[in-house]
Design an enzyme around this catalytic site. Structure first.
Site, PDB file in Angstrom:
ATOM      1  N   GLY A 156       0.832  -1.200   0.000  1.00 24.19           N
ATOM      2  CA  GLY A 156       0.000   0.000   0.000  1.00 24.19           C
ATOM      3  C   GLY A 156       0.863   1.245   0.000  1.00 24.19           C
ATOM      4  O   GLY A 156       2.094   1.167   0.080  1.00 24.19           O
ATOM      5  N   SER A 157       0.216   2.395  -0.104  1.00 23.88           N
ATOM      6  CA  SER A 157       0.944   3.662  -0.122  1.00 23.88           C
ATOM      7  C   SER A 157       0.052   4.756   0.462  1.00 23.88           C
ATOM      8  O   SER A 157      -1.120   4.533   0.755  1.00 23.88           O
ATOM      9  CB  SER A 157       1.353   4.025  -1.555  1.00 23.88           C
ATOM     10  OG  SER A 157       0.209   4.155  -2.380  1.00 23.88           O
ATOM     11  N   SER A 159       0.080   6.162   3.346  1.00 27.43           N
ATOM     12  CA  SER A 159      -0.274   5.945   4.756  1.00 27.43           C
ATOM     13  C   SER A 159      -1.646   5.309   4.935  1.00 27.43           C
ATOM     14  O   SER A 159      -2.223   5.344   6.022  1.00 27.43           O
ATOM     15  CB  SER A 159      -0.209   7.268   5.557  1.00 27.43           C
ATOM     16  OG  SER A 159       1.104   7.756   5.608  1.00 27.43           O
ATOM     17  N   GLY A 161      -4.256   2.856   5.913  1.00 27.54           N
ATOM     18  CA  GLY A 161      -4.302   1.740   6.849  1.00 27.54           C
ATOM     19  C   GLY A 161      -3.187   1.716   7.871  1.00 27.54           C
ATOM     20  O   GLY A 161      -3.077   0.768   8.642  1.00 27.54           O
ATOM     21  N   ARG A 281       9.814   4.855  -6.995  1.00 25.95           N
ATOM     22  CA  ARG A 281       9.104   5.749  -7.915  1.00 25.95           C
ATOM     23  C   ARG A 281       9.360   7.175  -7.467  1.00 25.95           C
ATOM     24  O   ARG A 281       9.945   7.417  -6.400  1.00 25.95           O
ATOM     25  CB  ARG A 281       7.605   5.475  -7.871  1.00 25.95           C
ATOM     26  CG  ARG A 281       7.066   5.507  -6.435  1.00 25.95           C
ATOM     27  CD  ARG A 281       5.592   5.531  -6.312  1.00 25.95           C
ATOM     28  NE  ARG A 281       5.163   5.353  -4.937  1.00 25.95           N
ATOM     29  CZ  ARG A 281       5.151   6.305  -4.006  1.00 25.95           C
ATOM     30  NH1 ARG A 281       5.596   7.519  -4.309  1.00 25.95           N
ATOM     31  NH2 ARG A 281       4.726   6.057  -2.784  1.00 25.95           N
TER      32      ARG A 281
END
Length: 415
Positions: A156-157, A159, A161, A281
């Site tokens: 994920g990204s 932040s 969760g 990235r």
């Protein structure tokens, strides 16, 4: 003469995609967006970008579409501003013999558990961590590590969760939330439990194997990690700067990165720099704008040059201080109005004011990047002048959010 095209896979809302399109046009390229739902991206309509509807989870469908586009254009490169599809970008680049990232390295890096293991094996300082698949394993991991701990999805990204848990009740509550189906997972549900590394936050922007800039940032109140403000360059001693830069480059070697951009997040603790995450990235908005204002290096333009096989130029043109502040929603509800952004943009030293959310939009805070409703960026030769201009602009912007009715259809706020 055949037009040269840059294929952009998917995109990002309120982030870098618009800047990618403008940089591509500046370089004489025709941007083409491939997206599962092109209508979900404002940048496509804003810049009248040619868009193709295609299932971006279907690699074979993407290959077929790229072959079709090659019949009409010279496809100079393929890229994306979205982490979720960046490994697919690498696979497409390899298929069509174009410059691009190593897809295997990207996939391993985007899995935070795999990333942690590789960094640990290389002896790079990271928080202690465990992987868990259910609430019992989460509680056991937290007991081993000691409170407080951070719970986060393994993939994920932004932040999303991510939460600081100081008690066993908070651990139970958040692990139940993550695994109950309320959280949208990008992969099979797995929770990373890790030590809370305490200290000032820093971020290193790397292109290839060169650290271009190191900035610092701060977050809103715990238990969430919503970024509030950023400063470039970070006020560091030469020793601190070199230490952070060295650790950042060690991460690239450990993860087999080094093609194109990398963003490394760290905390400067009593044990020295601790790596929090490595993002294979470009960092999202407003990081590229801050680097451009502080140093005169346009990371997005230089990245696209790299994508199409041209030599990039990472030389610094000047030295200034650039600062940014996110406008963060203070409650759940419907945004009635937001005013003052035009006046804020006119403040001397302010470089950009951007509002992400239109009036009458429902806002449900989740403790992640989507809680931000806009940002302000300022730059000046001195930190004090930049901060004064930023604060003056912030003070001019006001908004109103009407809370949802208790009997309304919207769910609860933060878990």
């Amino acid at each position: 003469m055949v037009e040269r095209a840059l294929i952009m896979l998917e995109g990002t809302t309120n982030s870098n995609s618009l800047l990618f399109v403008r940089a591509a046009k500046y370089l004489g390229l025709h941007p083409i967006a491939l997206a599962t739902d092109p209508g979900s991206y404002d940048y496509i309509a804003a810049e009248r970008v040619q868009a193709v509807r295609v299932d971006t989870e279907d690699f074979n469908a993407l290959v077929r579409e790229c072959y079709r586009l090659r019949e009409m254009y010279e496809v100079a490169g393929i890229t994306s501003a979205l982490e979720r599809v960046y490994a697919t970008v690498g696979k497409l680049c390899r298929h069509f013999d174009l410059p691009g990232p190593n897809p295997t390295s990207i996939e391993r890096c985007c899995d935070k558990f795999s990333q942690r293991r590789l960094l640990a094996e290389a002896g790079i300082p990271i928080p202690a961590f465990r992987l868990a698949a259910n609430p019992a394993e989460v509680e056991s991991a937290a007991s081993d590590l000691g409170l407080p701990v951070i719970l986060k999805p393994a993939v994920g990204s932004g932040s999303s969760g991510v939460r600081l848990c100081r008690t066993t009740d908070e651990i139970t509550q958040h692990s139940t939330f993550l695994l109950s189906g309320e959280h949208i997972w990008q992969s099979s549900p797995r929770i990373l439990v890790e030590e809370f590394a305490q200290g000032p936050y820093y971020t290193a922007e790397v292109m290839g194997n060169e650290v271009v800039a190191i900035g610092t940032g701060d977050f809103g109140p715990p238990p969430h990690f919503v970024c509030r403000g950023f400063t470039y360059p970070a006020p560091l001693t030469d020793g601190e700067h070199n230490h952070i830069a060295d650790v950042s480059l060690e991460c690239l070697r450990a993860l087999n990165l080094g093609w194109g951009p990398t963003n490394v997040e760290l905390r400067l603790t009593s044990r020295g720099p601790i790596v929090i995450e490595v993002n294979p990235r470009l960092a999202g908005m407003p990081f590229p704008q801050l680097v451009h204002l502080a140093y005169g290096v346009d990371l997005i333009t230089e990245h696209i040059k790299h994508v199409i096989g041209k030599e990039w130029d990472l030389r610094r043109r000047h030295s200034r201080t650039a600062v940014a502040r996110h406008l963060v929603a203070d409650r759940d509800g419907t945004l009635d109005w937001i005013v003052g952004h035009s006046e804020a943009a006119a403040v001397l030293g302010v470089a950009e004011v951007k509002v992400y959310v239109k009036p009458k939009t429902p806002i449900i805070r989740k403790g992640d990047f989507d809680d931000c409703i806009g940002h302000v960026i300022a730059a000046s030769p001195s930190l004090t002048e930049a901060e004064n201009a930023l604060q003056h602009a912030i003070d001019l912007i006001t908004w109103s959010i009407t809370p949802f009715s208790p009997l309304g259809e919207h769910g609860p706020a933060w878990p």
